[in-house]
Design a protein around this motif. Sequence first.
Motif, PDB file in Angstrom:
ATOM      1  N   GLN A  58      -0.711 -15.340   3.940  1.00  0.00           N
ATOM      2  CA  GLN A  58      -1.502 -16.409   4.560  1.00  0.00           C
ATOM      3  C   GLN A  58      -2.697 -16.794   3.702  1.00  0.00           C
ATOM      4  OE1 GLN A  58      -2.587 -15.487   8.633  1.00  0.00           O
ATOM      5  NE2 GLN A  58      -4.479 -16.646   8.390  1.00  0.00           N
ATOM      6  N   THR A  59      -3.367 -15.785   3.153  1.00  0.00           N
ATOM      7  CA  THR A  59      -4.551 -16.070   2.340  1.00  0.00           C
ATOM      8  C   THR A  59      -4.245 -16.013   0.847  1.00  0.00           C
ATOM      9  OG1 THR A  59      -5.096 -13.750   2.698  1.00  0.00           O
ATOM     10  CG2 THR A  59      -6.318 -15.350   4.000  1.00  0.00           C
TER      11      THR A  59
ATOM     12  N   ASN B 104      11.351   0.557   3.013  1.00  0.00           N
ATOM     13  CA  ASN B 104      10.200   1.145   3.698  1.00  0.00           C
ATOM     14  C   ASN B 104      10.643   2.466   4.316  1.00  0.00           C
ATOM     15  OD1 ASN B 104       8.033   1.649   5.687  1.00  0.00           O
ATOM     16  ND2 ASN B 104       7.387  -0.432   5.148  1.00  0.00           N
TER      17      ASN B 104
ATOM     18  N   ARG C 203       0.811  -1.216   0.000  1.00  0.00           N
ATOM     19  CA  ARG C 203       0.000   0.000   0.000  1.00  0.00           C
ATOM     20  C   ARG C 203       0.850   1.274   0.000  1.00  0.00           C
ATOM     21  NH1 ARG C 203      -5.195  -0.900   3.603  1.00  0.00           N
ATOM     22  NH2 ARG C 203      -3.614  -1.030   5.229  1.00  0.00           N
TER      23      ARG C 203
ATOM     24  N   ALA D 279      10.164   4.868  -1.281  1.00  0.00           N
ATOM     25  CA  ALA D 279      10.211   3.987  -2.455  1.00  0.00           C
ATOM     26  C   ALA D 279      10.346   4.791  -3.741  1.00  0.00           C
ATOM     27  CB  ALA D 279       8.947   3.136  -2.506  1.00  0.00           C
TER      28      ALA D 279
ATOM     29  N   VAL E 187       0.394 -12.423  -2.133  1.00  0.00           N
ATOM     30  CA  VAL E 187       1.130 -13.426  -1.365  1.00  0.00           C
ATOM     31  C   VAL E 187       0.813 -13.273   0.122  1.00  0.00           C
ATOM     32  CG1 VAL E 187       3.075 -13.787  -2.946  1.00  0.00           C
ATOM     33  CG2 VAL E 187       3.184 -11.890  -1.340  1.00  0.00           C
TER      34      VAL E 187
ATOM     35  N   SER F 292       4.282  -3.271   5.073  1.00  0.00           N
ATOM     36  CA  SER F 292       4.599  -3.106   6.498  1.00  0.00           C
ATOM     37  C   SER F 292       5.206  -4.366   7.118  1.00  0.00           C
ATOM     38  CB  SER F 292       3.332  -2.698   7.262  1.00  0.00           C
ATOM     39  OG  SER F 292       2.318  -3.660   7.041  1.00  0.00           O
TER      40      SER F 292
ATOM     41  N   GLN G  20       0.344 -11.784   8.712  1.00  0.00           N
ATOM     42  CA  GLN G  20      -0.345 -12.544   7.656  1.00  0.00           C
ATOM     43  C   GLN G  20       0.413 -12.456   6.334  1.00  0.00           C
ATOM     44  OE1 GLN G  20      -1.820 -10.063   9.404  1.00  0.00           O
ATOM     45  NE2 GLN G  20      -3.459 -11.003  10.604  1.00  0.00           N
ATOM     46  N   HIS G  21       1.117 -11.368   6.100  1.00  0.00           N
ATOM     47  CA  HIS G  21       1.933 -11.258   4.885  1.00  0.00           C
ATOM     48  C   HIS G  21       3.184 -12.134   5.032  1.00  0.00           C
ATOM     49  CE1 HIS G  21       3.369  -9.321   1.185  1.00  0.00           C
ATOM     50  NE2 HIS G  21       4.571  -9.446   1.725  1.00  0.00           N
TER      51      HIS G  21
ATOM     52  N   SER H 207       0.868  -7.167  -1.668  1.00  0.00           N
ATOM     53  CA  SER H 207       0.187  -7.479  -0.407  1.00  0.00           C
ATOM     54  C   SER H 207      -1.324  -7.595  -0.674  1.00  0.00           C
ATOM     55  CB  SER H 207       0.469  -6.388   0.631  1.00  0.00           C
ATOM     56  OG  SER H 207      -0.099  -5.175   0.190  1.00  0.00           O
TER      57      SER H 207
HETATM   58  P1  FAD Z   1       0.152  -1.180   5.087  1.00  0.00           P
HETATM   59  O1  FAD Z   1       0.030  -1.951   6.331  1.00  0.00           O
HETATM   60  O2  FAD Z   1      -0.718   0.029   4.926  1.00  0.00           O
HETATM   61  O3  FAD Z   1       1.676  -0.754   4.985  1.00  0.00           O
HETATM   62  C1  FAD Z   1       2.197   0.104   4.026  1.00  0.00           C
HETATM   63  C2  FAD Z   1       3.673   0.294   4.336  1.00  0.00           C
HETATM   64  O4  FAD Z   1       4.243   1.123   3.355  1.00  0.00           O
HETATM   65  C3  FAD Z   1       3.958   0.955   5.679  1.00  0.00           C
HETATM   66  O5  FAD Z   1       4.898   0.173   6.409  1.00  0.00           O
HETATM   67  C4  FAD Z   1       4.549   2.314   5.321  1.00  0.00           C
HETATM   68  O6  FAD Z   1       5.566   2.739   6.220  1.00  0.00           O
HETATM   69  C5  FAD Z   1       5.137   2.015   3.956  1.00  0.00           C
HETATM   70  N1  FAD Z   1       5.222   3.198   3.100  1.00  0.00           N
HETATM   71  C6  FAD Z   1       4.288   4.163   2.894  1.00  0.00           C
HETATM   72  N2  FAD Z   1       4.720   5.045   1.981  1.00  0.00           N
HETATM   73  C7  FAD Z   1       5.945   4.634   1.601  1.00  0.00           C
HETATM   74  C8  FAD Z   1       6.893   5.116   0.675  1.00  0.00           C
HETATM   75  N3  FAD Z   1       6.673   6.229  -0.038  1.00  0.00           N
HETATM   76  N4  FAD Z   1       8.058   4.447   0.543  1.00  0.00           N
HETATM   77  C9  FAD Z   1       8.330   3.334   1.267  1.00  0.00           C
HETATM   78  N5  FAD Z   1       7.449   2.807   2.146  1.00  0.00           N
HETATM   79  C10 FAD Z   1       6.276   3.464   2.310  1.00  0.00           C
HETATM   80  N6  FAD Z   1      -1.947  -9.396   3.997  1.00  0.00           N
HETATM   81  C11 FAD Z   1      -1.146  -9.882   3.034  1.00  0.00           C
HETATM   82  O7  FAD Z   1      -0.304  -9.168   2.484  1.00  0.00           O
HETATM   83  N7  FAD Z   1      -1.293 -11.184   2.623  1.00  0.00           N
HETATM   84  C12 FAD Z   1      -2.204 -12.032   3.173  1.00  0.00           C
HETATM   85  O8  FAD Z   1      -2.292 -13.195   2.752  1.00  0.00           O
HETATM   86  C13 FAD Z   1      -3.053 -11.534   4.206  1.00  0.00           C
HETATM   87  N8  FAD Z   1      -3.967 -12.334   4.780  1.00  0.00           N
HETATM   88  C14 FAD Z   1      -4.722 -11.825   5.813  1.00  0.00           C
HETATM   89  C15 FAD Z   1      -5.611 -12.681   6.487  1.00  0.00           C
HETATM   90  C16 FAD Z   1      -6.343 -12.206   7.553  1.00  0.00           C
HETATM   91  C17 FAD Z   1      -7.298 -13.143   8.238  1.00  0.00           C
HETATM   92  C18 FAD Z   1      -6.210 -10.848   7.949  1.00  0.00           C
HETATM   93  C19 FAD Z   1      -7.001 -10.325   9.128  1.00  0.00           C
HETATM   94  C20 FAD Z   1      -5.345 -10.010   7.301  1.00  0.00           C
HETATM   95  C21 FAD Z   1      -4.591 -10.478   6.216  1.00  0.00           C
HETATM   96  N9  FAD Z   1      -3.691  -9.648   5.539  1.00  0.00           N
HETATM   97  C22 FAD Z   1      -2.895 -10.161   4.588  1.00  0.00           C
HETATM   98  C23 FAD Z   1      -3.637  -8.192   5.787  1.00  0.00           C
HETATM   99  C24 FAD Z   1      -2.483  -7.799   6.713  1.00  0.00           C
HETATM  100  O9  FAD Z   1      -2.899  -7.913   8.065  1.00  0.00           O
HETATM  101  C25 FAD Z   1      -2.047  -6.355   6.445  1.00  0.00           C
HETATM  102  O10 FAD Z   1      -3.147  -5.509   6.607  1.00  0.00           O
HETATM  103  C26 FAD Z   1      -1.463  -6.151   5.048  1.00  0.00           C
HETATM  104  O11 FAD Z   1      -0.444  -7.082   4.797  1.00  0.00           O
HETATM  105  C27 FAD Z   1      -0.899  -4.741   4.961  1.00  0.00           C
HETATM  106  O12 FAD Z   1      -0.542  -4.500   3.626  1.00  0.00           O
HETATM  107  P2  FAD Z   1       0.576  -3.417   3.301  1.00  0.00           P
HETATM  108  O13 FAD Z   1       1.795  -3.722   4.075  1.00  0.00           O
HETATM  109  O14 FAD Z   1       0.681  -3.306   1.823  1.00  0.00           O
HETATM  110  O15 FAD Z   1      -0.089  -2.047   3.789  1.00  0.00           O
END
Ligand code: FAD
Length: 322
Positions: A252-253, A287, A210, A306, A250, A268, A272-273, A235
């Motif tokens: 857990q799910t 990050n 994200r 990034a 990619v 992040s 789960q990731h 993610s």
């Molecule tokens: P965010 O948590 O929003 O993190 C974004 C990151 O980007 C932050 O660390 C931030 O510091 C960084 N960032 C922001 N801007 C910049 C920038 N300009 N440059 C560099 N870094 C930056 N998630 C999965 O991925 N896979 C799964 O299989 C999965 N299964 C799940 C199953 C269940 C039952 C549940 C409850 C959740 C599941 N999730 C899964 C979701 C998981 O809990 C997280 O919400 C998800 O992985 C977060 O995605 P993210 O890291 O892309 O986003």
Amino acid sequence: MSVLVYVEQAEGKFKKSVFEAVSYAKAIADQQSTNLTAISIGDVAESELKELGKYGASKILNVSVDQLKTFVNQAYASVIAAAAEKEGADIVVLSNSFSGKGLAPRIAVKLKAGLADGAVELPGTDGKFAVKKTAFSGKAFAITELTSANKVIALNPNAFGVKENATDAVIENFAADIKPSDLGTVIKDIVRATDKVSLPDAELVVSAGRGLKGPENWGMIEELADLLGAATACSKPVSDADWRPHSEHVGQTGIAISPNLYIAIGISGAIQHLAGVSSSKVIVVINKDPEAPFFKVADYGIVGDAFEVVPKLIEALKAHKG
Ligand code: FAD
């Protein structure tokens, strides 16, 4: 007593994970002071089959019949189980690949065998046949003792490595007895959706989350992946928002992967990731938040934006490639 390894082919070729499964099976055969037989199903040239000898297979059973040209889960499981019975193999090894995950439990049921899926090490040699395997989507390891006479082990890709062990291999045709009930679901044709490196088999993966803000920013991720010859991943929230296709999700799910190199950009590192990527050999995290949990499991970390770091990486790779 002997060991049988199933060697999965794709378009007539064996992947690295197959040579790894053969290397692993050969090591088990050596532990048990017995021989290793491989079984291949589908259209594979003799020269390709002979490659299996390099990794320790002394006999290769070749099943080349029209009905089994494409993968049919139930029928392949029946043929592999029948080969194990005919060869007197009490241990069946295969790769814990996408199709291996479907085959392993079916073969185990047919052979009334104990199953260790997701194995990451050789069985113990203290007479207990205990196999270390991943559990709870990669969050833990379990030591599973296979107490039954027959045993099935599905090896996680990249867990053991490829080990050469030159052996003179003989190739034999194996007559498969295919029952109509095994052909309930038949793949009639396979149409490639993309020419890109397939994610589950990729040795290098560039993944983004994200932190990338929106789908319009994936150009640099694609470019970095292309330069490296890597597959792209993402993610869950990214695929949920339709920024990227679900096939790239990619975790857990999503798909569980274990490439040699996983580059996580703007992700992040939620548990789960990590469940789907933590068995990657080398993890690089980019990050902007130094407190991002992903850094705790990273081999290399870059704290930075990034949108500044990735273009610099692309520039450096282009300069390196000349
Ligand atoms: P965010 O948590 O929003 O993190 C974004 C990151 O980007 C932050 O660390 C931030 O510091 C960084 N960032 C922001 N801007 C910049 C920038 N300009 N440059 C560099 N870094 C930056 N998630 C999965 O991925 N896979 C799964 O299989 C999965 N299964 C799940 C199953 C269940 C039952 C549940 C409850 C959740 C599941 N999730 C899964 C979701 C998981 O809990 C997280 O919400 C998800 O992985 C977060 O995605 P993210 O890291 O892309 O986003």
